[in-house]
Motif scaffolding. Structure first.
Motif, mmCIF file in Angstrom:
data_model
loop_
_atom_site.group_PDB
_atom_site.id
_atom_site.type_symbol
_atom_site.label_atom_id
_atom_site.label_comp_id
_atom_site.label_asym_id
_atom_site.label_seq_id
_atom_site.Cartn_x
_atom_site.Cartn_y
_atom_site.Cartn_z
ATOM 1 N N MET A 171 0.841 -1.192 0.000
ATOM 2 C CA MET A 171 0.000 0.000 0.000
ATOM 3 C C MET A 171 0.882 1.250 0.000
ATOM 4 S SD MET A 171 -2.574 1.501 2.856
ATOM 5 C CE MET A 171 -1.154 2.162 3.724
ATOM 6 N N TRP A 172 1.918 1.264 0.857
ATOM 7 C CA TRP A 172 2.804 2.424 0.911
ATOM 8 C C TRP A 172 3.550 2.612 -0.409
ATOM 9 C CZ3 TRP A 172 1.764 6.107 3.960
ATOM 10 C CH2 TRP A 172 1.213 5.862 5.224
ATOM 11 N N LEU A 173 3.940 1.516 -1.048
ATOM 12 C CA LEU A 173 4.568 1.634 -2.364
ATOM 13 C C LEU A 173 3.591 2.244 -3.373
ATOM 14 C CD1 LEU A 173 6.579 -1.716 -2.634
ATOM 15 C CD2 LEU A 173 7.524 0.616 -2.574
ATOM 16 N N THR A 174 2.340 1.795 -3.306
ATOM 17 C CA THR A 174 1.306 2.350 -4.190
ATOM 18 C C THR A 174 1.171 3.848 -3.955
ATOM 19 O OG1 THR A 174 0.113 0.251 -4.186
ATOM 20 C CG2 THR A 174 -1.125 2.203 -4.856
ATOM 21 N N LEU A 175 1.123 4.241 -2.679
ATOM 22 C CA LEU A 175 0.976 5.655 -2.346
ATOM 23 C C LEU A 175 2.198 6.482 -2.766
ATOM 24 C CD1 LEU A 175 -0.709 5.322 1.158
ATOM 25 C CD2 LEU A 175 -1.799 5.918 -1.020
ATOM 26 N N ASP A 176 3.338 5.805 -2.889
ATOM 27 C CA ASP A 176 4.543 6.472 -3.382
ATOM 28 C C ASP A 176 4.577 6.549 -4.907
ATOM 29 O OD1 ASP A 176 5.648 7.110 -0.932
ATOM 30 O OD2 ASP A 176 6.866 5.288 -0.812
ATOM 31 N N GLY A 177 3.536 6.058 -5.563
ATOM 32 C CA GLY A 177 3.444 6.177 -7.014
ATOM 33 C C GLY A 177 3.623 4.893 -7.788
ATOM 34 N N TYR A 178 3.901 3.798 -7.108
ATOM 35 C CA TYR A 178 4.063 2.516 -7.789
ATOM 36 C C TYR A 178 2.699 1.830 -7.894
ATOM 37 C CZ TYR A 178 8.966 3.448 -6.898
ATOM 38 O OH TYR A 178 10.210 4.023 -6.856
ATOM 39 N N LEU A 179 1.900 2.317 -8.807
ATOM 40 C CA LEU A 179 0.507 1.889 -8.914
ATOM 41 C C LEU A 179 0.345 0.425 -9.314
ATOM 42 C CD1 LEU A 179 -1.049 5.064 -10.546
ATOM 43 C CD2 LEU A 179 -0.835 4.486 -8.125
ATOM 44 N N GLN A 180 1.392 -0.190 -9.825
ATOM 45 C CA GLN A 180 1.311 -1.597 -10.204
ATOM 46 C C GLN A 180 1.084 -2.492 -8.974
ATOM 47 O OE1 GLN A 180 4.093 0.293 -10.461
ATOM 48 N NE2 GLN A 180 5.954 -0.904 -10.118
ATOM 49 N N TYR A 181 1.303 -1.960 -7.770
ATOM 50 C CA TYR A 181 1.124 -2.757 -6.550
ATOM 51 C C TYR A 181 -0.256 -2.595 -5.916
ATOM 52 C CZ TYR A 181 6.155 -3.361 -6.815
ATOM 53 O OH TYR A 181 7.415 -3.663 -7.234
ATOM 54 N N GLN A 182 -1.077 -1.708 -6.448
ATOM 55 C CA GLN A 182 -2.365 -1.412 -5.821
ATOM 56 C C GLN A 182 -3.264 -2.645 -5.717
ATOM 57 O OE1 GLN A 182 -4.534 1.887 -7.464
ATOM 58 N NE2 GLN A 182 -6.290 1.551 -6.134
ATOM 59 N N ALA A 183 -3.435 -3.375 -6.794
ATOM 60 C CA ALA A 183 -4.341 -4.538 -6.785
ATOM 61 C C ALA A 183 -3.867 -5.593 -5.783
ATOM 62 C CB ALA A 183 -4.460 -5.140 -8.180
ATOM 63 N N LYS A 184 -2.571 -5.872 -5.768
ATOM 64 C CA LYS A 184 -2.038 -6.877 -4.839
ATOM 65 C C LYS A 184 -2.146 -6.383 -3.404
ATOM 66 C CE LYS A 184 -0.218 -10.880 -4.026
ATOM 67 N NZ LYS A 184 -0.978 -12.107 -4.272
ATOM 68 N N ALA A 185 -1.884 -5.098 -3.181
ATOM 69 C CA ALA A 185 -2.019 -4.538 -1.829
ATOM 70 C C ALA A 185 -3.445 -4.701 -1.330
ATOM 71 C CB ALA A 185 -1.617 -3.064 -1.828
#
Length: 191
Positions: free
Chosen positions: A19-33
């Protein structure tokens, strides 16, 4: 995590890191988070920290106009606030919530609003908007020195001004008044 499907802490930890990676802009992790955090929620729907983080993650979707997780947003905030399925909090209870729980309640309401709109129940959505606006005004009247309420009310006033095709001018004017009050009392805001 696939090897430990019943490990709540593992799913929560890895989900939050993604989730924190997603919030840092790595949107490819959103679904898995979301998948991992949702699985953690299914394992333990009583973890307040998880519920608050997952709920806020859903809330970001909601304010961007994405209704795909509105039901999940309602479910997570219902668990956080101990709202039994299909029930609502009384206005008396809403007005006595702590600041953090009132923020959670407002995000629960936003999930309800977006879910109603997504299902084509515009009357239900409008009623939920009017109810949220009403309790925001009552909390401000009851706690006129609580700047957190003004921040929340201002944000919702501007959001609903853009969300609804009517009442824009009055909502923008309300939002400006709320934020003028905030600006005048900036030093009393929590960090």
């Amino acid at each position: 995590v696939n090897e430990n499907p019943n490990d709540f802490e593992l799913h929560k930890d890895v989900g939050l890191r993604l989730m924190w990676l997603t919030l840092d802009g790595y949107l490819q992790y959103q679904a898995k988070a979301e998948e991992l955090l949702e699985h953690a929620f299914d394992l333990n729907p009583t973890d307040r920290d998880l519920n608050r983080m997952l709920g806020r993650f859903y809330n970001m979707r909601a304010v961007a106009g994405d209704s795909s997780k509105a039901k999940k947003q309602i479910q997570v905030y219902s668990a956080l606030l101990n709202i039994p399925k299909g029930e609502k909090l009384s206005e008396e209870k809403i007005l006595t919530l702590s600041d953090s729980d009132f923020v959670a309640y407002s995000f629960w309401s936003l999930g309800v609003i977006i879910d109603y709109k997504h299902r084509g129940n515009l009357i239900g959505a409008l009623k939920a908007i009017f109810n949220l606006e009403k309790v925001l005004k009552k909390r401000i009247a009851k706690q006129p020195d609580n700047m957190e309420n003004y921040a929340l009310a201002g944000n919702y006033a501007f959001f609903f001004a853009g969300y609804l095709p009517f009442g824009r001018k009055s909502r923008v004017e309300d939002g400006v008044r709320y934020f003028e009050k905030l600006r005048a009392n900036w030093s009393s805001l929590r960090l």
